[in-house]
Design an enzyme around this catalytic site. Structure first.
Site, mmCIF file in Angstrom:
data_model
loop_
_atom_site.group_PDB
_atom_site.id
_atom_site.type_symbol
_atom_site.label_atom_id
_atom_site.label_comp_id
_atom_site.label_asym_id
_atom_site.label_seq_id
_atom_site.Cartn_x
_atom_site.Cartn_y
_atom_site.Cartn_z
ATOM 1 N N GLU A 124 -91.699 61.405 39.624
ATOM 2 C CA GLU A 124 -92.223 62.505 38.530
ATOM 3 C C GLU A 124 -92.979 63.656 39.645
ATOM 4 O OE1 GLU A 124 -93.451 59.826 34.539
ATOM 5 O OE2 GLU A 124 -95.079 60.603 36.115
ATOM 6 N N CYS A 129 -73.518 43.551 78.349
ATOM 7 C CA CYS A 129 -74.130 42.130 78.162
ATOM 8 C C CYS A 129 -75.423 41.839 78.680
ATOM 9 C CB CYS A 129 -73.184 41.197 78.693
ATOM 10 S SG CYS A 129 -73.448 39.558 78.033
ATOM 11 N N GLU A 166 -66.639 42.415 77.366
ATOM 12 C CA GLU A 166 -66.660 42.354 78.726
ATOM 13 C C GLU A 166 -65.518 42.019 79.556
ATOM 14 O OE1 GLU A 166 -70.414 40.854 81.968
ATOM 15 O OE2 GLU A 166 -70.121 40.222 79.882
ATOM 16 N N LYS A 209 -97.687 72.107 42.424
ATOM 17 C CA LYS A 209 -98.363 70.644 41.660
ATOM 18 C C LYS A 209 -98.845 69.944 42.752
ATOM 19 C CE LYS A 209 -96.201 71.194 37.065
ATOM 20 N NZ LYS A 209 -95.410 70.721 36.134
ATOM 21 N N SER A 238 -98.069 53.912 33.290
ATOM 22 C CA SER A 238 -99.584 53.369 32.989
ATOM 23 C C SER A 238 -99.534 51.977 33.035
ATOM 24 C CB SER A 238 -99.907 53.832 31.737
ATOM 25 O OG SER A 238 -99.238 53.385 30.593
ATOM 26 N N LYS A 279 -72.100 47.178 85.705
ATOM 27 C CA LYS A 279 -72.953 46.267 85.085
ATOM 28 C C LYS A 279 -74.212 46.329 85.926
ATOM 29 C CE LYS A 279 -73.702 41.797 82.806
ATOM 30 N NZ LYS A 279 -73.039 40.446 82.528
#
Length: 648
Positions: free
Chosen positions: A470, A169, A46, A609, A362, A115
């Site tokens: 998987e 800002c 700025e 699946k 598992s 601004k």
């Protein structure tokens, strides 16, 4: 081809307060460096042309004239450059002074953004010198540097690669920052020119604002604040330079440096667009945006140049680093356990059945079950672990399975499936020496039947063990290990399963269970459906004849591919590019291509699946549940994806 990445920079020049000539020289030095690095847009602090702390000198005509001459010098400097430069300076308008960001390119001012919010509290007195954007006419223009230029906070800038907005800002600190509307009107990157001073504790608050704003707006955010040389009298400026994308820092400068800084990175605009497309809340807010449309400023064409890709790409996007990993593991385990607890509580069940192989998946499912039973105040003997050795079972996995169940204090049953599977082979006229898919899947389905029937005997629930990776690859037997009554690991990728098991081991490092868990983590991943190799005890790893990652590819690659396919919908060429950045020192290009092709073949080929998965908790940003994140036709063509993979 830059794959949707836009190279940007936040720069902090050395500044002399009220010395535009010196300041412009410093700005030019940073701009030409950025241009040489292929930066498309550079943002500076700025009021960097004059210095932010000029105070009542802003009323001096000499300073204002010098600021304009400085901008002219920058414009002339930019004539032969493609880079877009955003700098701050005071601009006179109808007797008032406006704190502005000037967007310049190729010798032309593209626009002036004033601004909106002027701080006038504590050490700030901006209203003493400046007028807010809200007090300007909607169609304000100003003659500056020989150009009639739009002076408005309601303008966006469109380049061949992105659309960006600008705020200054204090605008960020407002309850509703201008960047909110800018994002809803199409801005993908926000640039903030700041002169934020430093006090103890302020940085954390500021970084929180930046994270929240870039996340809320699903945008890139580039922040450049005043640094050394600006610190005069009662305030100190540390030169904060930060680049964020969707709530995460991707580059950050060194605070309190006495030297100029140029912070560069690449913002993934394709990723931002993908996120916005699927985020219905963002699109709903955009549709309800009632404010007047922003003026779109077209930039000059930018010569497409290759640039050095500097942004680090995490090869394990599912796995946090450092202390965050511990918290991620803790949270995921809590989610998995609560999901299972709710299911058990809902059906009044006090028994679960789990097939325990001595492998990672598992093991994690068993640990979650134990944690869940402890949470519910149930006796662990209600967890029935079933080991079902078959043709490919090795001593290492079998012993680990049995020893772990003993160490955890659960009920143990063993059913050797060899005899029943051989009977099945005889019934269907399958040659047991033919180790084909029937040979393998018959074992998986036999094990699932045993678990289901035992659950019926115990009035219990079969807890599934298969993980997210998987499911993505279809590496499960349909109506075999693919099926359960509740799949606790369905949302956990393989790369994270390993860390979760390790996390459990680290909770009690001296216990027998801990030592077993660490050995399970070190065991090669295998379904163990092919007879084990003959070997001696000194080379236990060699006993496993069927190693999953030799067949389908490294899970770290597949999890990487899966993340970018599901999370952002990137095309194969971009995922390939990212994989090169992440794994370039680990895998040759031809290997990356090989497994990317394999990923897409399997991912499309095995959707059937995933279309009939059992329930399981979503634990991360990615899920393949047909009731949750992923709905895909089982018969969708994969040709376009494979063709692009082949062309890489």
């Amino acid at each position: 081809m830059n794959h949707g990445f836009v190279k940007i920079a936040a720069a902090v020049p050395e500044v002399r307060v009220a010395d535009p000539k010196f300041n412009v020289q410093q700005i030019e030095s940073l701009v030409i460096q950025a241009e040489g690095h292929g930066v498309e847009i550079i943002c500076l602090p700025e009021l960097c042309i004059t210095g932010y702390t000029c105070a009542d000198l802003f009323a001096q005509q000499l300073l204002l004239d010098e600021a304009e001459m400085g901008l002219i010098q920058l414009m002339n400097f930019s004539r032969s450059l493609d880079i877009i430069t955003i700098v701050g300076l005071p601009v006179c308008f109808r007797g008032s002074l406006v704190n502005c960001a000037a967007v310049i390119q190729k010798g032309r001012i593209l626009g002036l953004v004033p601004k909106s919010y002027l701080p006038n509290y504590r050490e700030f007195q901006e209203k003493r010198w400046f007028t807010s954007a809200s007090e300007l006419p909607a169609d304000a223009t100003v003659l500056l540097c020989g150009q009639q230029v739009m002076l408005s906070a309601r303008q966006l800038f469109h380049t061949p690669t992105c659309t960006f907005g600008v705020e200054l800002c204090e605008d960020l600190w407002a309850p509703i920052p201008p960047s909110c509307q800018q994002a809803l009107q199409g801005a993908e990157i926000i640039f903030n020119l700041s002169a934020d001073n430093d006090v103890v504790g302020k940085l954390d608050y500021l970084q929180g604002l930046l994270r929240q704003q870039s996340a809320r707006c699903i945008s890139g955010y580039v922040y450049a604040a005043a640094g050394f040389g600006e610190s005069t009298q009662d305030v100190v400026f540390s030169g904060k330079a930060m680049i964020l994308e969707c709530g995460k820092f991707i580059a950050e400068g060194q605070r309190h440096s006495l030297k100029p800084q140029l912070i560069e990175s690449e913002i993934d605009v394709e990723r931002l667009r993908a996120d916005r497309r699927v985020n219905t809340t963002f699109t709903a807010c955009s549709a309800k945006e009632k404010s007047a449309p922003y003026h779109i400023v077209e930039t000059a064409l930018i010569t497409q140049r290759d640039f050095e890709f500097t942004r680090p790409i995490n090869p394990h996007p599912f796995v946090p680093q450092g202390a965050d990993l511990d918290e991620r593991c803790r949270e995921m385990i809590a989610i998995q356990s609560e999901g299972l607890a709710k299911r058990l509580h809902h059906i009044g069940c006090k028994a679960v059945v789990i097939g325990i192989s001595g492998g990672l998946d598992s093991t994690l499912a068993l640990l979650i079950a134990v944690n869940t039973f402890d949470l519910l105040g149930l006796e662990r003997h209600g967890i029935v672990g079933v080991t079902m050795p078959g043709f490919g079972t090795t001593d290492r996995t079998y012993n680990n399975a049995v020893d772990l169940m003993h160490a955890l204090g659960i009920s143990i049953q063993e059913v050797n499936i060899s005899r029943s599977v051989l009977q099945h082979f005889e019934d269907i006229n399958q040659n047991p020496k033919n180790h084909d898919v029937t040979y393998e899947n018959s074992q998986a389905r036999e094990r699932t039947q045993i678990l289901m029937d035992m659950a019926n005997q115990l009035n219990g629930l079969v807890v599934g063990t298969g993980d997210l990776s998987e499911l993505a690859l279809g590496w499960c037997t349909y109506n075999g290990d693919h099926m359960s009554m509740y799949g606790v690991n369905a949302g956990v990728p393989k790369t994270l399963v390993r860390h979760l098991v390790t996390w459990f081991a680290q909770q009690d490092q001296l216990s027998p269970a801990s030592r077993i868990l660490l050995d399970i983590v070190d065991t090669p991943i295998s379904p163990e459906l092919i007879p084990a190799e003959e070997t001696d005890a000194a080379t236990l790893n060699a006993q496993i004849a069927q190693k999953t990652e030799d067949i389908v590819g490294p899970y770290e690659l597949h999890d990487f591919f899966l993340y970018y396919v599901l999370r952002y919908g990137f095309r194969p060429s971009k995922i390939f590019f990212l994989a090169q950045q992440a794994f370039g020192n680990t895998y040759p290009v031809n290997i990356l291509k090989k497994w990317l092709l394999n990923f897409y073949r399997r991912f499309f080929g095995h959707q059937f699946k995933r279309s009939c998965l059992p329930d399981g908790p979503k634990v991360g940003s990615i899920s393949l549940s047909p009731r949750g994140d992923w709905r895909m036709p089982s018969d969708a063509s994969r040709d376009a994806w494979l063709a692009e993979c082949e062309s890489l």
